[in-house]
Design a protein around this motif. Structure first.
Motif: not given
Ligand SMILES: Cc1cc2nc3c(=O)[nH]c(=O)nc-3n(C[C@H](O)[C@H](O)[C@H](O)COP(=O)(O)O)c2cc1C
Length: 336
Positions: A15-17, A65, A67, A126, A169, A173-174, A210-211, A229, A231-232, A316
């Motif tokens: 999830p990326m809010a 997801n 908060f 989270t 995480q 992680a980003g 993460g990463g 999981q 994100g980036t 990340g």
């Molecule tokens: C732009 C962005 C927004 C994120 N928003 C959320 C979020 O709303 N809720 C959440 O649980 N994690 C959020 N995360 C963290 C991700 O769940 C996850 O831990 C992370 O992206 C993993 O690392 P990576 O980005 O290196 O793949 C976000 C990450 C990014 C990059």
């Protein structure tokens, strides 16, 4: 109840809010055999429910997801002092007046009630441990519950709350670290080590986050975790709603590293290192969502002007591996 083992591919599209996660991205994840999550943070209940309806029409398995709000908003006077420090920059960027910080729980209770009325297959949390009674209510409605943890202690608390699985995480992680308390400094134990430690202490299925930006990294994480999981790696996906400024920064060779800062929101978060982080990272107080509120007009003005030095650019450590394209292709690339 659905489980992570029902997925054809053991990938969770994070999830990326704040824009990047869209119903289109979550639907594409489902079509790829992976699992996507709609972010519930920073949006109204009505908007979230609309996105759920849109996603449900095309995706079988998906999640939402949330908060978890913290009781303690931190020192609001310290946030006001930070706002005073930021005012000259806001003026320079032509941003509107910076607001007074106020406690805000992001409509958590209303979102929970909406998810109990209209259940979804998965809910992840989270920024905190969901209350055991809430976990029970969600599970009674057929929802599988995941909690995001960043250390062994928090994993124990989440397991005691009877969640179904843990998202572990790591510091790579980003975006925001998922620490249960805003003021606590997140640990720096690497993702691989952290998953190994939590695996020794917990029987729950683990999702490593993460990463993880390449198939080599994902394959290695899947040796010790049940799913990953990511994100980036999806920020440049065709279906992502990532802003133009964020997309430009991710492929701009002028950015050479990521760093963790509280400067933008008051909570530690990893993004491309820029001037705002360097100038304000040491003075931003650990207060969420107050700091997030006072920096919002600055970040909006900077993003609109294409000023990449004063906007949050969550990423990340593996951001250089991110590539544009359809999400289904990104899922396949990550699995090698
Ligand atoms: C732009 C962005 C927004 C994120 N928003 C959320 C979020 O709303 N809720 C959440 O649980 N994690 C959020 N995360 C963290 C991700 O769940 C996850 O831990 C992370 O992206 C993993 O690392 P990576 O980005 O290196 O793949 C976000 C990450 C990014 C990059």
């Amino acid at each position: 109840m659905p489980t992570l083992f029902d997925l054809t591919k053991p990938i969770v599209v994070a999830p990326m809010a704040g824009g990047p996660s869209t119903p289109e991205l979550v639907i594409a994840a489902a079509q790829a055999g992976a699992l996507g999550f709609l972010p519930g943070g920073y949006r109204s209940v009505a908007d979230l429910m609309d996105q759920i309806a849109e996603t449900r029409s095309s995706a079988g398995l998906f999640g939402v997801n949330l908060f978890v709000p913290e009781d303690d908003p931190g020192d609001l006077d310290a946030v006001r002092a930070y706002r005073d420090e930021l005012r000259p920059l806001a003026e320079q960027l032509g941003a509107p007046d910076l607001p007074d910080p106020t406690p805000d729980d992001d409509a958590f209770e209303s979102k929970v009630e909406a998810l109990l009325d209209d259940p979804v297959p998965f809910v992840s949390f989270t920024f905190g441990c969901p209350d055991p009674a809430l976990v029970r209510r969600l599970r009674d409605r057929g929802t599988t519950v995941l909690a995001t943890v960043t250390c062994v202690d928090d994993a124990g608390r989440a397991e005691a709350a009877d969640v179904d699985a843990l998202i572990v995480q790591g510091p790579e992680a980003g975006g925001h670290r998922a620490t249960f308390a805003c003021a606590s400094e997140p640990g720096m134990t690497s993702l691989g080590q952290l998953v190994t430690e939590i695996k020794l202490a917990s029987e729950l299925p683990l999702v490593a986050a993460g990463g993880l930006g390449s198939s080599v990294m994902v394959t290695s994480a899947l040796r010790i975790a049940d799913a990953v999981q990511v994100g980036t790696a999806f920020l440049l996906a065709d279906e992502a709603g990532t802003s133009a400024a964020h997309r430009a920064a991710l492929v701009d060779p002028a950015f050479t590293e990521t760093a963790v800062t509280r400067a933008f929101s008051g909570r530690p978060a990893r993004g491309l290192r820029n001037r705002f982080m360097d100038e304000y990272g040491s003075t931003a107080p650990p207060a969420y969502p107050g700091v997030n509120q006072v920096t919002t007009p600055i970040r909006r003005a900077a993003a609109a002007a294409g000023d990449l030095q004063h906007v949050h650019l969550w990423a990340g450590t593996a951001w250089q591996e991110a590539r544009p394209g359809p999400a289904t292709e990104i899922v396949d690339r990550l699995l090698g």
